[in-house]
Design a protein around this motif. Structure first.
Motif, mmCIF file in Angstrom:
data_model
loop_
_atom_site.group_PDB
_atom_site.id
_atom_site.type_symbol
_atom_site.label_atom_id
_atom_site.label_comp_id
_atom_site.label_asym_id
_atom_site.label_seq_id
_atom_site.Cartn_x
_atom_site.Cartn_y
_atom_site.Cartn_z
ATOM 1 N N SER A 98 0.809 -1.216 0.000
ATOM 2 C CA SER A 98 0.000 0.000 0.000
ATOM 3 C C SER A 98 0.846 1.272 0.000
ATOM 4 C CB SER A 98 -0.935 0.024 1.221
ATOM 5 O OG SER A 98 -0.191 0.228 2.418
ATOM 6 N N LEU A 99 2.142 1.144 0.241
ATOM 7 C CA LEU A 99 3.019 2.311 0.351
ATOM 8 C C LEU A 99 3.984 2.347 -0.827
ATOM 9 C CD1 LEU A 99 3.598 4.679 2.308
ATOM 10 C CD2 LEU A 99 5.390 3.264 3.324
ATOM 11 N N TYR A 100 3.768 3.289 -1.744
ATOM 12 C CA TYR A 100 4.596 3.443 -2.942
ATOM 13 C C TYR A 100 4.686 2.135 -3.738
ATOM 14 C CZ TYR A 100 5.809 7.508 -0.155
ATOM 15 O OH TYR A 100 5.736 8.646 0.618
ATOM 16 N N GLY A 101 3.610 1.367 -3.725
ATOM 17 C CA GLY A 101 3.616 0.080 -4.406
ATOM 18 C C GLY A 101 3.000 0.103 -5.794
ATOM 19 N N ALA A 102 2.333 1.215 -6.161
ATOM 20 C CA ALA A 102 1.660 1.324 -7.458
ATOM 21 C C ALA A 102 0.718 0.148 -7.706
ATOM 22 C CB ALA A 102 2.688 1.428 -8.587
ATOM 23 N N ILE A 103 0.015 -0.265 -6.646
ATOM 24 C CA ILE A 103 -0.882 -1.411 -6.808
ATOM 25 C C ILE A 103 -2.277 -1.012 -7.265
ATOM 26 C CG2 ILE A 103 0.363 -2.794 -5.120
ATOM 27 C CD1 ILE A 103 -2.021 -2.318 -3.195
ATOM 28 N N THR A 149 6.912 9.922 3.905
ATOM 29 C CA THR A 149 6.763 10.741 2.713
ATOM 30 C C THR A 149 7.906 10.498 1.741
ATOM 31 O OG1 THR A 149 6.303 12.996 1.934
ATOM 32 C CG2 THR A 149 8.026 12.750 3.628
ATOM 33 N N ARG A 150 7.870 11.209 0.628
ATOM 34 C CA ARG A 150 8.928 11.182 -0.361
ATOM 35 C C ARG A 150 9.012 12.568 -0.992
ATOM 36 N NH1 ARG A 150 7.931 7.994 -5.713
ATOM 37 N NH2 ARG A 150 9.636 9.405 -6.285
ATOM 38 N N MET A 151 10.131 12.860 -1.635
ATOM 39 C CA MET A 151 10.274 14.121 -2.341
ATOM 40 C C MET A 151 9.807 13.956 -3.791
ATOM 41 S SD MET A 151 13.966 15.398 -0.868
ATOM 42 C CE MET A 151 13.905 16.957 -1.778
ATOM 43 N N ALA A 152 9.450 15.072 -4.396
ATOM 44 C CA ALA A 152 9.016 15.050 -5.785
ATOM 45 C C ALA A 152 10.213 14.827 -6.690
ATOM 46 C CB ALA A 152 8.334 16.365 -6.142
ATOM 47 N N VAL A 157 4.703 15.197 -6.406
ATOM 48 C CA VAL A 157 4.080 15.182 -5.082
ATOM 49 C C VAL A 157 3.139 16.384 -5.017
ATOM 50 C CG1 VAL A 157 4.521 15.542 -2.610
ATOM 51 C CG2 VAL A 157 5.999 14.021 -3.927
ATOM 52 N N PRO A 158 1.938 16.238 -4.458
ATOM 53 C CA PRO A 158 1.045 17.388 -4.327
ATOM 54 C C PRO A 158 1.746 18.537 -3.608
ATOM 55 C CG PRO A 158 -0.135 15.375 -3.792
ATOM 56 C CD PRO A 158 1.308 14.998 -3.953
ATOM 57 N N GLU A 159 1.535 19.747 -4.082
ATOM 58 C CA GLU A 159 2.244 20.900 -3.522
ATOM 59 C C GLU A 159 2.021 21.024 -2.019
ATOM 60 O OE1 GLU A 159 4.701 23.960 -2.968
ATOM 61 O OE2 GLU A 159 4.533 22.739 -4.793
ATOM 62 N N SER A 160 0.821 20.689 -1.557
ATOM 63 C CA SER A 160 0.527 20.802 -0.126
ATOM 64 C C SER A 160 1.296 19.775 0.701
ATOM 65 C CB SER A 160 -0.970 20.625 0.112
ATOM 66 O OG SER A 160 -1.402 19.354 -0.332
ATOM 67 N N GLU A 161 1.921 18.780 0.028
ATOM 68 C CA GLU A 161 2.665 17.741 0.732
ATOM 69 C C GLU A 161 4.160 17.826 0.447
ATOM 70 O OE1 GLU A 161 1.004 13.922 -0.178
ATOM 71 O OE2 GLU A 161 -1.041 14.549 0.297
ATOM 72 N N ASN A 162 4.635 18.981 -0.013
ATOM 73 C CA ASN A 162 6.079 19.084 -0.266
ATOM 74 C C ASN A 162 6.841 18.943 1.043
ATOM 75 O OD1 ASN A 162 6.822 21.844 0.861
ATOM 76 N ND2 ASN A 162 5.203 22.437 -0.554
ATOM 77 N N LEU A 163 8.105 18.556 0.937
ATOM 78 C CA LEU A 163 8.892 18.230 2.121
ATOM 79 C C LEU A 163 8.982 19.393 3.090
ATOM 80 C CD1 LEU A 163 10.573 15.958 3.412
ATOM 81 C CD2 LEU A 163 12.592 16.958 2.323
ATOM 82 N N GLU A 164 9.095 20.587 2.565
ATOM 83 C CA GLU A 164 9.211 21.760 3.430
ATOM 84 C C GLU A 164 7.974 21.937 4.297
ATOM 85 O OE1 GLU A 164 11.161 26.193 3.060
ATOM 86 O OE2 GLU A 164 10.594 25.090 1.260
ATOM 87 N N SER A 165 6.793 21.735 3.715
ATOM 88 C CA SER A 165 5.548 21.872 4.479
ATOM 89 C C SER A 165 5.446 20.827 5.572
ATOM 90 C CB SER A 165 4.344 21.750 3.538
ATOM 91 O OG SER A 165 4.332 22.786 2.590
ATOM 92 N N TYR A 176 11.274 8.399 2.077
ATOM 93 C CA TYR A 176 11.520 7.305 1.134
ATOM 94 C C TYR A 176 11.964 7.861 -0.230
ATOM 95 C CZ TYR A 176 8.889 3.818 3.969
ATOM 96 O OH TYR A 176 8.456 2.956 4.940
ATOM 97 N N LEU A 177 12.601 7.024 -1.014
ATOM 98 C CA LEU A 177 12.770 7.224 -2.459
ATOM 99 C C LEU A 177 13.317 8.596 -2.836
ATOM 100 C CD1 LEU A 177 9.317 5.659 -3.442
ATOM 101 C CD2 LEU A 177 11.559 4.557 -3.616
ATOM 102 N N SER A 178 14.180 9.159 -2.003
ATOM 103 C CA SER A 178 14.616 10.536 -2.232
ATOM 104 C C SER A 178 16.109 10.737 -2.064
ATOM 105 C CB SER A 178 13.868 11.479 -1.278
ATOM 106 O OG SER A 178 12.470 11.347 -1.398
ATOM 107 N N ILE A 179 16.863 9.658 -1.914
ATOM 108 C CA ILE A 179 18.286 9.795 -1.616
ATOM 109 C C ILE A 179 19.045 10.472 -2.759
ATOM 110 C CG2 ILE A 179 19.174 7.592 -2.508
ATOM 111 C CD1 ILE A 179 19.796 8.973 1.041
ATOM 112 N N SER A 180 18.501 10.386 -3.983
ATOM 113 C CA SER A 180 19.156 11.040 -5.117
ATOM 114 C C SER A 180 19.021 12.556 -5.060
ATOM 115 C CB SER A 180 18.573 10.524 -6.436
ATOM 116 O OG SER A 180 17.204 10.866 -6.532
ATOM 117 N N MET A 181 18.136 13.050 -4.208
ATOM 118 C CA MET A 181 17.932 14.498 -4.038
ATOM 119 C C MET A 181 18.436 14.950 -2.677
ATOM 120 S SD MET A 181 14.138 14.613 -5.777
ATOM 121 C CE MET A 181 13.724 12.950 -5.217
ATOM 122 N N ILE A 182 19.537 14.361 -2.261
ATOM 123 C CA ILE A 182 20.020 14.549 -0.890
ATOM 124 C C ILE A 182 20.418 15.984 -0.583
ATOM 125 C CG2 ILE A 182 22.454 13.988 -1.347
ATOM 126 C CD1 ILE A 182 20.251 12.829 1.642
#
Length: 270
Positions: A98-103, A149-152, A157-165, A176-182
């Protein structure tokens, strides 16, 4: 729309099973998931993330297919054909499906074909990371909220859910899934939690290659670069990482001898 099959009729309708593989350690799959793999005629697994060690629970006669090189229609068509032939089909996802699984998009395709399905949950990487770090994400009076959460990136990612917010809450957070944007993550987290905020990176949680890096939000990017970690890593941040076993101040009410609840009376304060 066809809804997931209930356990009561699973044996009769033989649904396609979406199964959570857990964080990577084959022993961390659920018993129900292990049983599904043992009975499967076809397992389509997320080969880019699910270690092949999980396939040890399948029978020698079971067909095993990595979905890493398949697009959605190919994957669904393969599973649908097997299901229509009366085979037991398991779609094996990393962590919890259910989490980032694209199911959900796969479920929609099965519904269009009138193919029943059911879901077996799994252990997500954030919980394997907590076990490896020896932390509790929800310490009384420190943090009672965990944000997953994850970064866009290529996936927005919906703007209201950006990492800064989200970081503005200063709750415990697993990214999750954001190490390339470290670099961007470091900028955002160090601003919200302070450059000395406690932070940890867990690479391949629960797997033989697992690495744990303790750092601060200000040093996060440099720590990751020095370790040459570029993927499959989770970043955990929050004040709960700052609390040592020797410095625990606040305790839960659940086990407080002076706190009464439905199973235990309170002891006198005297």
């Amino acid at each position: 729309m066809i809804h997931p099959s209930s356990d009561s009729n699973t044996d009769t309708v033989n649904p396609v099973i979406f199964c959570g593989a857990g964080p990577g350690d084959p022993d961390l799959i659920t018993v129900k998931g292990q049983q599904a793999l043992a009975a499967a005629d076809l397992v389509v697994y997320a080969g880019s993330l699910v270690p092949e060690a999980l396939l040890k629970w399948t029978r020698p006669a079971c067909r095993r297919l990595s979905s890493a090189g398949l697009h959605l229609e190919e994957m669904v068509a393969t599973m649908a054909e097997a299901w229509q032939a009366g085979e037991k089909v398991v779609r094996l996802h990393t962590g919890d499906p259910s989490l980032y699984g694209a199911i959900f998009e796969q479920m929609a395709k099965f519904s269009q074909r009138n193919i029943p399905y059911t879901v077996i949950p799994g252990v997500t990487a954030a919980f394997a990371a907590a076990a490896a770090l020896g932390v509790e994400y929800t310490l009384p009076e420190v943090s009672q909220t965990l944000i997953l959460t994850r970064m866009a990136g290529r996936t927005p990612v919906p703007e209201s859910e950006n990492l800064e917010s989200l970081a503005a809450h200063r709750a415990t957070m697993a990214v999750y899934l954001s190490i390339s944007m470290i670099d961007e993550m470091t900028r955002v987290l160090s601003r919200a939690y302070g450059p000395d905020g406690a932070c940890a990176v867990v690479y391949r949680a629960s797997q033989p290659e697992q690495q744990i890096l303790w750092t601060t939000t200000g040093q996060l990017a440099e720590t990751v670069r020095q370790a040459k970690i570029t993927k499959t890593a989770l970043v955990v941040v929050g004040r709960v990482l700052d609390v040592s076993l020797d410095a625990l101040v606040h305790h839960s009410k659940l086990y407080d001898r002076h706190f009464a609840h439905g199973y235990r009376p309170a002891e006198d304060h005297r």
